[in-house]
Design an enzyme around this catalytic site. Structure first.
Site, PDB file in Angstrom:
ATOM      1  N   ALA A  19       0.988  -1.298   0.187  1.00 43.95           N
ATOM      2  CA  ALA A  19      -0.198  -0.191   0.066  1.00 43.95           C
ATOM      3  C   ALA A  19       0.807   1.353   0.033  1.00 43.95           C
ATOM      4  O   ALA A  19       1.970   1.203   0.567  1.00 43.95           O
ATOM      5  CB  ALA A  19      -0.815   0.127   1.332  1.00 43.95           C
ATOM      6  N   GLN A  71      -5.568  -6.838  -5.666  1.00 48.99           N
ATOM      7  CA  GLN A  71      -5.767  -7.468  -4.328  1.00 48.99           C
ATOM      8  C   GLN A  71      -6.962  -6.682  -3.655  1.00 48.99           C
ATOM      9  O   GLN A  71      -6.743  -5.560  -3.557  1.00 48.99           O
ATOM     10  CB  GLN A  71      -4.490  -7.114  -3.368  1.00 48.99           C
ATOM     11  CG  GLN A  71      -4.511  -8.135  -2.208  1.00 48.99           C
ATOM     12  CD  GLN A  71      -3.674  -7.820  -1.421  1.00 48.99           C
ATOM     13  OE1 GLN A  71      -3.370  -6.726  -0.883  1.00 48.99           O
ATOM     14  NE2 GLN A  71      -2.862  -8.838  -0.710  1.00 48.99           N
ATOM     15  N   CYS A 103      -3.333  -8.568   6.240  1.00 57.88           N
ATOM     16  CA  CYS A 103      -3.119  -7.345   6.718  1.00 57.88           C
ATOM     17  C   CYS A 103      -3.161  -7.068   8.258  1.00 57.88           C
ATOM     18  O   CYS A 103      -4.380  -7.468   8.484  1.00 57.88           O
ATOM     19  CB  CYS A 103      -3.870  -6.224   6.095  1.00 57.88           C
ATOM     20  SG  CYS A 103      -3.499  -4.496   6.336  1.00 57.88           S
ATOM     21  N   LYS A 142      -3.373 -14.085  -0.054  1.00 59.91           N
ATOM     22  CA  LYS A 142      -2.400 -13.840   0.784  1.00 59.91           C
ATOM     23  C   LYS A 142      -2.698 -13.883   2.280  1.00 59.91           C
ATOM     24  O   LYS A 142      -3.413 -13.314   2.528  1.00 59.91           O
ATOM     25  CB  LYS A 142      -1.832 -12.484   0.222  1.00 59.91           C
ATOM     26  CG  LYS A 142      -0.606 -12.217   1.036  1.00 59.91           C
ATOM     27  CD  LYS A 142       0.369 -11.110   0.348  1.00 59.91           C
ATOM     28  CE  LYS A 142       1.688 -10.757   0.729  1.00 59.91           C
ATOM     29  NZ  LYS A 142       1.531  -9.832   1.756  1.00 59.91           N
TER      30      LYS A 142
HETATM   31  C1  LIG Z   1       4.848  -0.454   3.208  1.00 57.34           C
HETATM   32  C2  LIG Z   1       4.084  -1.638   3.130  1.00 57.34           C
HETATM   33  C3  LIG Z   1       2.880  -2.031   2.514  1.00 57.34           C
HETATM   34  C4  LIG Z   1       2.307  -3.038   2.494  1.00 57.34           C
HETATM   35  N1  LIG Z   1       1.172  -3.341   1.932  1.00 57.34           N
HETATM   36  C5  LIG Z   1       0.633  -4.547   1.733  1.00 57.34           C
HETATM   37  C6  LIG Z   1      -0.734  -4.745   0.960  1.00 57.34           C
HETATM   38  O1  LIG Z   1      -1.406  -3.885   0.571  1.00 57.34           O
HETATM   39  N2  LIG Z   1      -1.354  -5.974   0.916  1.00 57.34           N
HETATM   40  C7  LIG Z   1      -0.558  -6.800   1.298  1.00 57.34           C
HETATM   41  O2  LIG Z   1      -1.138  -8.308   1.363  1.00 57.34           O
HETATM   42  N3  LIG Z   1       0.734  -6.831   2.100  1.00 57.34           N
HETATM   43  C8  LIG Z   1       1.119  -5.753   2.321  1.00 57.34           C
HETATM   44  N4  LIG Z   1       2.430  -5.495   2.719  1.00 57.34           N
HETATM   45  C9  LIG Z   1       3.270  -6.813   2.990  1.00 57.34           C
HETATM   46  C10 LIG Z   1       3.968  -7.218   2.190  1.00 57.34           C
HETATM   47  O3  LIG Z   1       3.508  -7.561   0.819  1.00 57.34           O
HETATM   48  C11 LIG Z   1       5.050  -8.458   2.557  1.00 57.34           C
HETATM   49  O4  LIG Z   1       4.265  -9.663   2.841  1.00 57.34           O
HETATM   50  C12 LIG Z   1       5.732  -7.947   3.761  1.00 57.34           C
HETATM   51  O5  LIG Z   1       6.284  -6.633   3.797  1.00 57.34           O
HETATM   52  C13 LIG Z   1       6.740  -8.994   4.275  1.00 57.34           C
HETATM   53  O6  LIG Z   1       7.837  -9.051   3.267  1.00 57.34           O
HETATM   54  P1  LIG Z   1       9.418  -8.276   3.851  1.00 57.34           P
HETATM   55  O7  LIG Z   1       9.828  -8.800   5.022  1.00 57.34           O
HETATM   56  O8  LIG Z   1      10.139  -8.838   2.764  1.00 57.34           O
HETATM   57  O9  LIG Z   1       8.911  -7.046   3.475  1.00 57.34           O
HETATM   58  C14 LIG Z   1       2.982  -4.159   3.029  1.00 57.34           C
HETATM   59  C15 LIG Z   1       4.220  -4.053   3.521  1.00 57.34           C
HETATM   60  C16 LIG Z   1       4.714  -3.003   3.495  1.00 57.34           C
HETATM   61  C17 LIG Z   1       6.222  -2.720   4.328  1.00 57.34           C
END
Ligand SMILES: Cc1cc2nc3c(=O)[nH]c(=O)nc-3n(C[C@H](O)[C@H](O)[C@H](O)COP(=O)(O)O)c2cc1C
Length: 326
Positions: A19, A71, A103, A142
């Site tokens: 997001a 999504q 989320c 997810k």
């Molecule tokens: C700023 C931000 C926004 C995110 N927005 C979403 C989202 O809109 N939908 C979702 O399923 N996950 C969202 N996530 C989770 C990521 O898709 C991901 O699963 C999570 O950051 C774990 O991966 P990482 O440790 O590599 O960052 C978001 C994560 C971050 C940091």
């Protein structure tokens, strides 16, 4: 190559939904680095139902490249079903409908959306069955590994979600309570791909090529999801894709290359969002492109305060000049 439903996915990297970040321009930018599938930012079912103009801007544009996942989030089955009809009336330019079941944000979970669904597996599966029936596109989900340390239930959920008809499951290997902190729990995810015959994708802490290799080895998943690890490091996708296609390990990009990537993304973002909003979005992203390089700390503040593309151009020039002095 592997498939989600009947659609071939030509790579091992997927751009995570994020997001405020993975806008249309961001997705197109990341496709140029080789990601095999892009997710939109999460989109509110209520926003769609109430015809909120801003919400519709999150949906893929006619010129969006494929494959793309839309999504959706929401906490009530009936509203999700109406929202799907709204999406389908608005656009056909996407490949998968993804349900956000991970989320952790209270504003979302308070209304039973996002990862709150994980606390009610029976309702969750009943909802997913209905969504699968309603959506003309293959449905993916997810999830997280569970609500908290005491309620880790993803392994029980995987076969049930498969039976409910989903075509792919992406798993963020943290609990809801972990938010984004602590480590992703690869220790709990040995060979999870063996639990189902639909493809799995793993998400969490993929910052390097070796992180990706390890994640796929441990879990047997078909692909990794790139989230914070690709922020300011888009070339990570190219490194992973190249390695899995040819075995070659590409070097990390130079500071100059990083600044070129940043400039390209900023221009694309301004084209999508306009001069003002485009730069506002870039304020939160730009500094990631120079992290880890020596002497760049002072420029981080400047990047978070820039107001125009011209400001960015000047900052980039300053950084390049400074680099020449070293
Ligand atoms: C700023 C931000 C926004 C995110 N927005 C979403 C989202 O809109 N939908 C979702 O399923 N996950 C969202 N996530 C989770 C990521 O898709 C991901 O699963 C999570 O950051 C774990 O991966 P990482 O440790 O590599 O960052 C978001 C994560 C971050 C940091």
């Amino acid at each position: 190559m592997w498939k989600i439903g009947n659609i071939e996915i030509k790579g091992k990297t997927i751009l995570a939904p994020m997001a405020g970040i993975t806008t249309f321009a961001y997705r197109e930018f990341m496709r140029s680095f080789g990601v095999a599938l892009c997710y939109t930012e999460m989109i509110s079912d209520s926003g769609l139902i109430f015809n909120n103009e801003k919400t519709y801007e999150y949906l893929p544009r006619p010129e969006e490249k494929r494959p793309t996942s839309v999504q959706l989030f929401g906490g009530e089955t009936t509203k999700l079903l109406v929202a799907i009809e709204k999406i389908e009336k608005h656009t056909d330019n996407y490949d998968f409908l993804d349900l956000n079941l991970g989320c952790p944000v209270p504003k979302v979970t308070r209304n039973n959306g996002g990862s709150a669904w994980l606390k009610h597996p029976n309702e969750l599966i009943a909802m997913v069955e209905k969504v699968v029936k309603r959506s003309t596109k293959p449905v993916t989900v997810k999830i997280r590994i569970g609500w908290d340390e005491k309620h880790i239930n993803f392994k029980e959920l995987l076969p049930k979600l498969e039976e409910a008809g989903v075509s792919l499951i992406a798993i963020h290997l943290r609990t809801t309570k972990q938010l984004y902190g602590g480590k992703a729990r690869y220790d709990l995810a040995q060979n999870i791909q063996n639990l189902v015959s639909i493809p799995l994708v793993v998400s969490g802490d993929i910052y390097t090529l070796d992180d990706a290799i390890k994640a796929l080895e441990i879990t047997g998943a078909q692909a990794v999801m790139l989230a914070r690890g690709q922020l300011g490091n888009p070339f990570l996708a190219t490194q992973i894709e190249t390695y899995f296609k040819t075995g070659e390990r590409l070097k990390d990009p130079s500071l100059y290359q990083q600044l070129d990537y940043l400039w390209t993304l900023a221009n694309m973002m301004v084209e999508e969002k306009g001069k003002h909003m485009g730069i506002l979005v870039m304020r939160g992203i730009a500094h990631h492109f120079i992290k880890g390089f020596p002497f760049t700390k002072t420029y981080k503040v400047k990047l978070t305060k820039m107001s125009t593309l011209n400001d960015l151009e000047l900052i980039i020039k300053e950084i390049k000049n400074q680099a020449l002095l070293i």
